[in-house]
Write a protein that holds these residues in place. Sequence first.
Motif, PDB file in Angstrom:
ATOM      1  N   TRP A  74      41.975   6.523 -39.408  1.00  0.00           N
ATOM      2  CA  TRP A  74      41.556   5.330 -38.673  1.00  0.00           C
ATOM      3  C   TRP A  74      40.785   4.337 -39.533  1.00  0.00           C
ATOM      4  O   TRP A  74      40.394   3.283 -39.070  1.00  0.00           O
ATOM      5  CB  TRP A  74      40.641   5.739 -37.507  1.00  0.00           C
ATOM      6  CG  TRP A  74      39.642   6.799 -37.869  1.00  0.00           C
ATOM      7  CD1 TRP A  74      39.752   8.142 -37.616  1.00  0.00           C
ATOM      8  CD2 TRP A  74      38.406   6.640 -38.580  1.00  0.00           C
ATOM      9  NE1 TRP A  74      38.668   8.817 -38.129  1.00  0.00           N
ATOM     10  CE2 TRP A  74      37.827   7.919 -38.719  1.00  0.00           C
ATOM     11  CE3 TRP A  74      37.731   5.540 -39.111  1.00  0.00           C
ATOM     12  CZ2 TRP A  74      36.601   8.130 -39.374  1.00  0.00           C
ATOM     13  CZ3 TRP A  74      36.523   5.745 -39.759  1.00  0.00           C
ATOM     14  CH2 TRP A  74      35.972   7.027 -39.887  1.00  0.00           C
TER      15      TRP A  74
ATOM     16  N   GLU B  36      31.532  15.588 -47.632  1.00  0.00           N
ATOM     17  CA  GLU B  36      31.850  14.181 -47.374  1.00  0.00           C
ATOM     18  C   GLU B  36      31.224  13.774 -46.042  1.00  0.00           C
ATOM     19  O   GLU B  36      31.501  14.381 -45.007  1.00  0.00           O
ATOM     20  CB  GLU B  36      33.373  13.993 -47.303  1.00  0.00           C
ATOM     21  CG  GLU B  36      33.761  12.546 -47.113  1.00  0.00           C
ATOM     22  CD  GLU B  36      35.266  12.357 -46.937  1.00  0.00           C
ATOM     23  OE1 GLU B  36      35.879  13.112 -46.161  1.00  0.00           O
ATOM     24  OE2 GLU B  36      35.819  11.452 -47.582  1.00  0.00           O
TER      25      GLU B  36
ATOM     26  N   CYS C  20      37.569   6.563 -48.246  1.00  0.00           N
ATOM     27  CA  CYS C  20      37.698   7.848 -48.940  1.00  0.00           C
ATOM     28  C   CYS C  20      37.146   7.779 -50.356  1.00  0.00           C
ATOM     29  O   CYS C  20      36.658   8.773 -50.879  1.00  0.00           O
ATOM     30  CB  CYS C  20      39.157   8.270 -48.956  1.00  0.00           C
ATOM     31  SG  CYS C  20      40.237   6.957 -49.517  1.00  0.00           S
TER      32      CYS C  20
ATOM     33  N   LYS D 283      52.538   8.441 -37.128  1.00  0.00           N
ATOM     34  CA  LYS D 283      51.574   8.863 -36.103  1.00  0.00           C
ATOM     35  C   LYS D 283      50.228   8.278 -36.535  1.00  0.00           C
ATOM     36  O   LYS D 283      49.538   8.834 -37.374  1.00  0.00           O
ATOM     37  CB  LYS D 283      51.517  10.397 -36.066  1.00  0.00           C
ATOM     38  CG  LYS D 283      51.152  10.981 -34.711  1.00  0.00           C
ATOM     39  CD  LYS D 283      49.768  10.611 -34.230  1.00  0.00           C
ATOM     40  CE  LYS D 283      48.664  11.464 -34.827  1.00  0.00           C
ATOM     41  NZ  LYS D 283      47.328  10.931 -34.487  1.00  0.00           N
TER      42      LYS D 283
ATOM     43  N   LEU E 113      48.316   9.313 -40.147  1.00  0.00           N
ATOM     44  CA  LEU E 113      47.368   8.359 -40.758  1.00  0.00           C
ATOM     45  C   LEU E 113      45.973   8.443 -40.151  1.00  0.00           C
ATOM     46  O   LEU E 113      45.818   8.825 -38.988  1.00  0.00           O
ATOM     47  CB  LEU E 113      47.911   6.935 -40.577  1.00  0.00           C
ATOM     48  CG  LEU E 113      49.328   6.700 -41.139  1.00  0.00           C
ATOM     49  CD1 LEU E 113      49.785   5.283 -40.842  1.00  0.00           C
ATOM     50  CD2 LEU E 113      49.372   6.979 -42.632  1.00  0.00           C
TER      51      LEU E 113
ATOM     52  N   GLY F 244      44.003  11.774 -44.533  1.00  0.00           N
ATOM     53  CA  GLY F 244      42.955  12.179 -43.599  1.00  0.00           C
ATOM     54  C   GLY F 244      42.024  13.173 -44.258  1.00  0.00           C
ATOM     55  O   GLY F 244      41.905  13.214 -45.494  1.00  0.00           O
ATOM     56  N   SER F 245      41.395  13.989 -43.435  1.00  0.00           N
ATOM     57  CA  SER F 245      40.365  14.881 -43.970  1.00  0.00           C
ATOM     58  C   SER F 245      41.005  16.084 -44.680  1.00  0.00           C
ATOM     59  O   SER F 245      42.141  16.462 -44.397  1.00  0.00           O
ATOM     60  CB  SER F 245      39.468  15.369 -42.835  1.00  0.00           C
ATOM     61  OG  SER F 245      40.248  16.091 -41.916  1.00  0.00           O
TER      62      SER F 245
ATOM     63  N   GLU G 144      44.473   8.430 -33.421  1.00  0.00           N
ATOM     64  CA  GLU G 144      44.278   8.153 -31.989  1.00  0.00           C
ATOM     65  C   GLU G 144      43.129   7.158 -31.760  1.00  0.00           C
ATOM     66  O   GLU G 144      43.077   6.507 -30.724  1.00  0.00           O
ATOM     67  CB  GLU G 144      44.032   9.453 -31.211  1.00  0.00           C
ATOM     68  CG  GLU G 144      42.903  10.335 -31.720  1.00  0.00           C
ATOM     69  CD  GLU G 144      43.372  11.317 -32.800  1.00  0.00           C
ATOM     70  OE1 GLU G 144      44.221  10.932 -33.627  1.00  0.00           O
ATOM     71  OE2 GLU G 144      42.877  12.468 -32.803  1.00  0.00           O
TER      72      GLU G 144
ATOM     73  N   THR H   5      42.061  18.925 -42.234  1.00  0.00           N
ATOM     74  CA  THR H   5      43.341  18.707 -41.549  1.00  0.00           C
ATOM     75  C   THR H   5      44.486  18.813 -42.556  1.00  0.00           C
ATOM     76  O   THR H   5      45.560  19.334 -42.231  1.00  0.00           O
ATOM     77  CB  THR H   5      43.369  17.333 -40.842  1.00  0.00           C
ATOM     78  OG1 THR H   5      42.219  17.215 -40.021  1.00  0.00           O
ATOM     79  CG2 THR H   5      44.604  17.169 -39.983  1.00  0.00           C
TER      80      THR H   5
ATOM     81  N   LEU I  36      43.347  12.883 -49.345  1.00  0.00           N
ATOM     82  CA  LEU I  36      42.293  13.537 -48.555  1.00  0.00           C
ATOM     83  C   LEU I  36      40.904  12.964 -48.856  1.00  0.00           C
ATOM     84  O   LEU I  36      40.783  11.845 -49.326  1.00  0.00           O
ATOM     85  CB  LEU I  36      42.362  15.045 -48.800  1.00  0.00           C
ATOM     86  CG  LEU I  36      43.762  15.658 -48.578  1.00  0.00           C
ATOM     87  CD1 LEU I  36      43.772  17.140 -48.933  1.00  0.00           C
ATOM     88  CD2 LEU I  36      44.237  15.448 -47.147  1.00  0.00           C
TER      89      LEU I  36
HETATM   90  P1  NAD Z   1      41.535  13.502 -39.652  1.00  0.00           P
HETATM   91  O1  NAD Z   1      42.025  14.501 -40.623  1.00  0.00           O
HETATM   92  O2  NAD Z   1      40.665  13.935 -38.554  1.00  0.00           O
HETATM   93  O3  NAD Z   1      42.751  12.756 -38.955  1.00  0.00           O
HETATM   94  C1  NAD Z   1      43.744  12.099 -39.704  1.00  0.00           C
HETATM   95  C2  NAD Z   1      45.024  12.085 -38.907  1.00  0.00           C
HETATM   96  O4  NAD Z   1      45.464  13.423 -38.742  1.00  0.00           O
HETATM   97  C3  NAD Z   1      44.897  11.499 -37.506  1.00  0.00           C
HETATM   98  O5  NAD Z   1      46.067  10.751 -37.220  1.00  0.00           O
HETATM   99  C4  NAD Z   1      44.833  12.728 -36.616  1.00  0.00           C
HETATM  100  O6  NAD Z   1      45.317  12.517 -35.327  1.00  0.00           O
HETATM  101  C5  NAD Z   1      45.743  13.665 -37.370  1.00  0.00           C
HETATM  102  N1  NAD Z   1      45.509  15.086 -37.108  1.00  0.00           N
HETATM  103  C6  NAD Z   1      44.359  15.701 -36.781  1.00  0.00           C
HETATM  104  N2  NAD Z   1      44.558  17.031 -36.636  1.00  0.00           N
HETATM  105  C7  NAD Z   1      45.869  17.263 -36.888  1.00  0.00           C
HETATM  106  C8  NAD Z   1      46.672  18.420 -36.926  1.00  0.00           C
HETATM  107  N3  NAD Z   1      46.184  19.629 -36.658  1.00  0.00           N
HETATM  108  N4  NAD Z   1      47.980  18.291 -37.248  1.00  0.00           N
HETATM  109  C9  NAD Z   1      48.502  17.082 -37.546  1.00  0.00           C
HETATM  110  N5  NAD Z   1      47.772  15.942 -37.514  1.00  0.00           N
HETATM  111  C10 NAD Z   1      46.469  16.030 -37.202  1.00  0.00           C
HETATM  112  O7  NAD Z   1      40.835  12.380 -40.540  1.00  0.00           O
HETATM  113  P2  NAD Z   1      40.122  11.070 -40.034  1.00  0.00           P
HETATM  114  O8  NAD Z   1      38.815  11.463 -39.459  1.00  0.00           O
HETATM  115  O9  NAD Z   1      41.064  10.269 -39.197  1.00  0.00           O
HETATM  116  O10 NAD Z   1      39.927  10.256 -41.381  1.00  0.00           O
HETATM  117  C11 NAD Z   1      38.847  10.456 -42.201  1.00  0.00           C
HETATM  118  C12 NAD Z   1      39.227  11.297 -43.385  1.00  0.00           C
HETATM  119  O11 NAD Z   1      40.358  10.722 -44.047  1.00  0.00           O
HETATM  120  C13 NAD Z   1      38.161  11.360 -44.437  1.00  0.00           C
HETATM  121  O12 NAD Z   1      38.051  12.670 -44.898  1.00  0.00           O
HETATM  122  C14 NAD Z   1      38.678  10.446 -45.529  1.00  0.00           C
HETATM  123  O13 NAD Z   1      38.168  10.714 -46.803  1.00  0.00           O
HETATM  124  C15 NAD Z   1      40.130  10.665 -45.444  1.00  0.00           C
HETATM  125  N6  NAD Z   1      40.869   9.528 -46.031  1.00  0.00           N
HETATM  126  C16 NAD Z   1      41.469   9.710 -47.231  1.00  0.00           C
HETATM  127  C17 NAD Z   1      42.136   8.652 -47.830  1.00  0.00           C
HETATM  128  C18 NAD Z   1      42.803   8.806 -49.160  1.00  0.00           C
HETATM  129  O14 NAD Z   1      43.648   7.977 -49.493  1.00  0.00           O
HETATM  130  N7  NAD Z   1      42.490   9.822 -49.942  1.00  0.00           N
HETATM  131  C19 NAD Z   1      42.186   7.416 -47.196  1.00  0.00           C
HETATM  132  C20 NAD Z   1      41.561   7.282 -45.969  1.00  0.00           C
HETATM  133  C21 NAD Z   1      40.907   8.361 -45.386  1.00  0.00           C
END
Ligand code: NAD
Length: 498
Positions: free
Chosen positions: A170, A400, A303, A194, A168, A247-248, A197, A251, A270
């Motif tokens: 943040w 983004e 997002c 998870k 998830l 997440g992004s 962090e 990732t 994403l």
């Molecule tokens: P991130 O991808 O950096 O991190 C998300 C999660 O992935 C965190 O828990 C992180 O610890 C984990 N992570 C990072 N690297 C990893 C790896 N190599 N393997 C497994 N897990 C890993 O994203 P962020 O900065 O926490 O969140 C922002 C992003 O999330 C933005 O791009 C946003 O658009 C996206 N987001 C999308 C939605 C949606 O529903 N589409 C909702 C919220 C956020």
Amino acid sequence: MAVEISARFLAQTRTTLAAAPLRLFIDGKWVDAFSGKTFEVRDPATGLVIAHAAAGEAGDIDAAVAAARRAFDVGPWGSMLPPARRALMLRLADALEASAEELALLDCLDNGMPVNIAHFFAVNVAAEAIRYNAGWIGKINGETPVVSMPNQHVYTLREPVGVVGAILPWNGPLGMIATRVATVLSAGCTIVVKPAELTPLSAIRFAKLAQEVGIPDGVINVVTGFGHTAGQALAEHRGVDKITFTGSTSTGKSIVRAAAGNLKRVSLELGGKSPVIIMPDADIEAAIVGASNGIFWNSGQICVAGSRLYAHEAVFDQVVEGIARRADSLAVGSGLDPANDIGPLISEAQRERVKAYIGSGVADGATIVAGGNVIARDGYFMQPTILTNTRPDMRVVREEIFGPVLCAMRMSNADLDALVSAANDTEYGLSAYVWTRDLSIAHTLARRIKSGSVRINGGVDLDPALPFGGLKQSGWGRENGREGIELYYETKSVSIKL
Ligand code: NAD
């Protein structure tokens, strides 16, 4: 409802958080990471460390996955009848609502979001998601297809996919864990979460509430830690049947690679770069409010933020001036003060990233018409910002930013083809916003814009019944609604020769 956190409650919460590192929740027990390592948790409104959390790694993920597997295969969860499972989920929703103030405070301290928004997430998003999905228990069933094979009785079974790993972000910590747990539990699966962090606090409290209401051991496990260690181990784990990742986009791609080992099921929520289209016939005042909320709410860290504005030239100046007025009048400050509209960005790194994007836009020829600067005080505050004279090839328009930065583009005619191709000129496809009174334009754009959702004359709204997800590089699958639960089921065909 305006939420005011009393000084006493705040002090108590800070003391509790600082007293001892937060532990992992595995198989119904609160444990330290095997390594004994912890990491710092900071309040983005001050930059100060407010807690430490256990830094789970591969070994901790192994233990959590084993617990989730036992709970699924042999624990009481797999055999629990629908009314009992539903009752537990409804108790969890009630517990969340009863603890909404505390949960809101945790997300406010951890993420920086205004406490009112955090409270809205706790009650309207988290608790409601659990109630809505509890209502689906027992309602996703198989079929008895009519087949062409002679003398066959056939039917399908819908079976829970098994052990789910949820990774998830943040930006809405409690809402994220609650919505994922809601669908997973409704389908009868078990889960290892998870959290990000940067924001582990409310996930830990959520797990405690689940334990208090009697969700059996091992059904929900929470392993805090970093992405490249705990997250990677969960995505790769062969004991996990499905990963739900939010997440992004970058990732998300590494999650897909990590999941390939056992070809586990993967759904991805994403990033986005969502267009906002304002036609000259729209209710312009409503569009100004909607577009402004759509990019500045939660400091643009959502997002589905409407980050690319396309306004017809007949109304462009009025729209931009209106949004700029709102941007200038928004109170930016600690989320603990209910008078503030916008909190800080999540981290120093995120603030520097947003600042660098604004700099790159200006270097590419954009003009700042509102904001543009870091706010010089403790914490990671940034002014709500509007850029004009932006072009489709600029990085600020293509990538983004995940901050309060709107790129405004003047559309010189009302040709829908041009609008559609501008809106679709992105590798993302999460959401889109259209402001018009013309039904024909509204429905035409709704069909032709390539995104998982299109909102007409409205803003960002989350509803547990409304499927949510992205096209293109914004993701795979839909959370919420019936489709959201379907992600956690497999279909088995049974045929009997008569
Ligand atoms: P991130 O991808 O950096 O991190 C998300 C999660 O992935 C965190 O828990 C992180 O610890 C984990 N992570 C990072 N690297 C990893 C790896 N190599 N393997 C497994 N897990 C890993 O994203 P962020 O900065 O926490 O969140 C922002 C992003 O999330 C933005 O791009 C946003 O658009 C996206 N987001 C999308 C939605 C949606 O529903 N589409 C909702 C919220 C956020």
